[in-house]
Scaffold this motif. Structure first.
Motif, PDB file in Angstrom:
ATOM      1  N   ARG A  84       0.834  -1.209   0.000  1.00  8.63           N
ATOM      2  CA  ARG A  84       0.000   0.000   0.000  1.00  8.63           C
ATOM      3  C   ARG A  84       0.866   1.255   0.000  1.00  8.63           C
ATOM      4  NH1 ARG A  84      -5.753   1.215   2.577  1.00  8.63           N
ATOM      5  NH2 ARG A  84      -6.102  -0.329   0.964  1.00  8.63           N
ATOM      6  N   ASP A 122       2.156   1.781  -3.488  1.00  5.51           N
ATOM      7  CA  ASP A 122       1.119   2.332  -4.364  1.00  5.51           C
ATOM      8  C   ASP A 122       0.915   3.826  -4.124  1.00  5.51           C
ATOM      9  OD1 ASP A 122       0.474   0.017  -5.791  1.00  5.51           O
ATOM     10  OD2 ASP A 122      -0.900  -0.686  -4.248  1.00  5.51           O
ATOM     11  N   ARG A 123       1.082   4.282  -2.887  1.00  4.90           N
ATOM     12  CA  ARG A 123       0.844   5.687  -2.546  1.00  4.90           C
ATOM     13  C   ARG A 123       2.051   6.582  -2.791  1.00  4.90           C
ATOM     14  NH1 ARG A 123      -2.274   7.074   2.891  1.00  4.90           N
ATOM     15  NH2 ARG A 123      -2.023   9.089   1.860  1.00  4.90           N
ATOM     16  N   ALA A 160       4.724  -5.489 -11.066  1.00  5.26           N
ATOM     17  CA  ALA A 160       4.016  -4.213 -11.205  1.00  5.26           C
ATOM     18  C   ALA A 160       4.629  -3.371 -12.324  1.00  5.26           C
ATOM     19  CB  ALA A 160       4.044  -3.451  -9.885  1.00  5.26           C
ATOM     20  N   TYR A 211      -4.480   8.798  -4.876  1.00  6.83           N
ATOM     21  CA  TYR A 211      -5.017   7.952  -3.817  1.00  6.83           C
ATOM     22  C   TYR A 211      -6.476   8.283  -3.572  1.00  6.83           C
ATOM     23  CZ  TYR A 211      -5.753   5.953   0.833  1.00  6.83           C
ATOM     24  OH  TYR A 211      -6.251   5.253   1.900  1.00  6.83           O
ATOM     25  N   ASN A 249      -4.640   1.175  -9.311  1.00  7.61           N
ATOM     26  CA  ASN A 249      -4.045   1.953  -8.217  1.00  7.61           C
ATOM     27  C   ASN A 249      -3.844   1.136  -6.947  1.00  7.61           C
ATOM     28  OD1 ASN A 249      -6.858   1.804  -7.775  1.00  7.61           O
ATOM     29  ND2 ASN A 249      -6.818   3.634  -6.504  1.00  7.61           N
ATOM     30  N   LEU A 250      -4.272  -0.139  -6.953  1.00  3.22           N
ATOM     31  CA  LEU A 250      -4.072  -1.029  -5.804  1.00  3.22           C
ATOM     32  C   LEU A 250      -3.294  -2.284  -6.184  1.00  3.22           C
ATOM     33  CD1 LEU A 250      -7.700  -0.923  -4.285  1.00  3.22           C
ATOM     34  CD2 LEU A 250      -5.707   0.408  -3.543  1.00  3.22           C
ATOM     35  N   THR A 281      -0.063  -3.173  -6.600  1.00  2.35           N
ATOM     36  CA  THR A 281       1.067  -3.660  -5.800  1.00  2.35           C
ATOM     37  C   THR A 281       0.576  -4.302  -4.518  1.00  2.35           C
ATOM     38  OG1 THR A 281       2.430  -1.854  -6.681  1.00  2.35           O
ATOM     39  CG2 THR A 281       3.278  -3.045  -4.769  1.00  2.35           C
ATOM     40  N   GLU A 282      -0.395  -3.664  -3.865  1.00  4.22           N
ATOM     41  CA  GLU A 282      -0.944  -4.248  -2.646  1.00  4.22           C
ATOM     42  C   GLU A 282      -1.646  -5.566  -2.942  1.00  4.22           C
ATOM     43  OE1 GLU A 282      -4.103  -3.374   0.987  1.00  4.22           O
ATOM     44  OE2 GLU A 282      -3.699  -1.794  -0.482  1.00  4.22           O
TER      45      GLU A 282
END
Length: 398
Positions: free
Chosen positions: A69, A72-73, A127, A201, A331-332, A334-335
């Motif tokens: 997370r 991603d941010r 990713a 985000y 946008n999520l 990688t998590e």
């Protein structure tokens, strides 16, 4: 078989992050075995060795989604550089605690920090491929190549760390793992040209683990991780029981060789059946391939049996990551991939702990039954919830 992979490395910067990612991933197969060999050499207990290795894996599993997370941010480099330096210091501390016979709690404490600061470099590499090849047929080949790269790591890593720990010094394998993880990960972070951009985000996005398909895949990978963790420890004990402990690395490499061969074959094919069906079938072959090892008591026969057992690993993992890429918002991503790493990490920890207990109590040959049962559980979960894995066919880039 090589044809589909030829065009993957034409884009600028690709070779750099692939090579750095391969080096940085070497400890993925070295750390657990290295800890087991070091602690077992000092305590003469596979149970204690499995417990410390499990601590490292559980800590990694707990922290991986949070790390994903944060990536991603804030971006890959800003997150993984401080984590890698922390892990290097923690692993050094673990070895020093072992050297000076520190209390058991010190081994577990440094193991917690070592695991929590570990970077899921395979997820970050995938990713980057998703960023470069999203919607392209080349993404299947790229994910297949990364699975093959994982298996190269699992071919070389166990053999290398076992040889170093048994023939040179119990600490030598972990020292090489330390150099690889710090050097490779920092070199990967320096490849800024291929780093995925940070996407805006949105607090309403939630977490990928709330997606039913991600939950199902995580449960399947938890069971598969239990197979991997138990196989690692039990195979070391199996080789030792037969008076050939250094051969443990070669036995583990046999599993990875089987997976490597199947990964190359799988990625080179253009598949017409759905991802969901491929995943379920691969799980079935995975369990079937493990069944012979519970009946084998000869070291020479075990190596080819483990090779056959490894044939279904890469197709299952490749398909699992491809399903994540289809199920999870960009946008999520990688998590989302980190949740699979978390599931495998928990499974490896559980498998290492249970494998150590069962090996001490019943011997290595009998303990292999635990690995087979975990493989059957993965099949039951995957088949039972396969409806959650239906995904739309992505539109290809022009």
């Amino acid at each position: 078989m090589v044809g589909p992979y030829r065009g993957l490395f034409a884009a600028p910067g690709v070779k750099g992050f692939v090579i750095a990612g391969l080096i940085g991933r070497m400890p993925m197969s070295m750390l657990g075995i290295g800890v087991i060999l070091l602690i077992e050499a000092l305590t003469d207990s596979f149970a204690m060795a499995g417990a410390v290795a499990a601590t490292v894996n559980v800590s990694y599993a707990v922290a991986a989604p949070l790390t994903g997370r944060l990536v991603d941010r804030f971006g890959q480099a800003r997150v993984i550089i401080p984590l890698t330096l922390t892990q290097g210091a923690a692993l050094t501390g673990l070895m020093l605690c072992a050297e000076f016979r520190a209390p058991s709690w010190a081994l577990f404490a440094t193991g917690v920090v070592t695991g929590a600061s570990s970077v899921s470099l395979g997820s970050l590499v995938r990713a980057r491929w998703s960023h470069l090849l999203a919607g392209s047929p080349g993404l299947h080949a790229a994910f297949s190549f990364e699975s093959v790269a994982d298996e190269i790591v699992f071919v070389a890593g166990p053999a290398l760390v076992t040889a170093l720990a048994t023939m040179v010094n119990p600490y030598a394998g972990l020292i090489v793992a330390l150099v690889c993880t710090v050097g490779g990960t920092l070199a990967f972070a320096a490849q800024r040209g291929t780093e995925p951009p940070v996407r805006p985000y949105d607090r309403r996005s939630g977490s990928p683990i709330t997606i039913p398909g991600v939950v199902l895949l995580s449960c399947v990978f938890l069971a598969m991780g239990s197979v991997f963790g138990s196989l690692d420890l039990i195979t070391v004990a199996f080789a030792e029981e037969h008076g050939a402990k250094p051969a443990a690395g070669l036995l583990l490499a046999a599993i990875a060789c089987g997976s490597l061969v199947s990964g190359l074959w799988y990625g080179a094919r253009q598949w017409k059946i759905s991802l969901r069906r491929r995943f379920v079938r691969a799980l079935g072959v995975f369990a079937l391939g493990l069944s012979p090892i519970i009946l084998i008591g000869d070291l020479r026969v075990m190596a080819p049996a483990l090779f056959l057992a490894g044939l279904a690993i890469s197709p299952t993992i490749i398909t699992g990551y491809t399903l994540i890429e289809r199920l999870v918002p960009a946008n999520l991503l990688t998590e989302g991939m980190a949740w699979l790493s978390t599931a495998i990490g928990f499974g490896v920890a559980l498998g290492g702990w249970a494998g150590g207990r069962l090996t001490d109590a019943f011997g290595a040959s009998n303990a292999y039954a635990f690995s087979f049962v975990c493989a059957l559980l993965a099949v039951i979960i995957g088949v039972g919830g396969s409806a959650w894995l239906r995904t739309p066919v992505p539109q290809q880039q022009s």
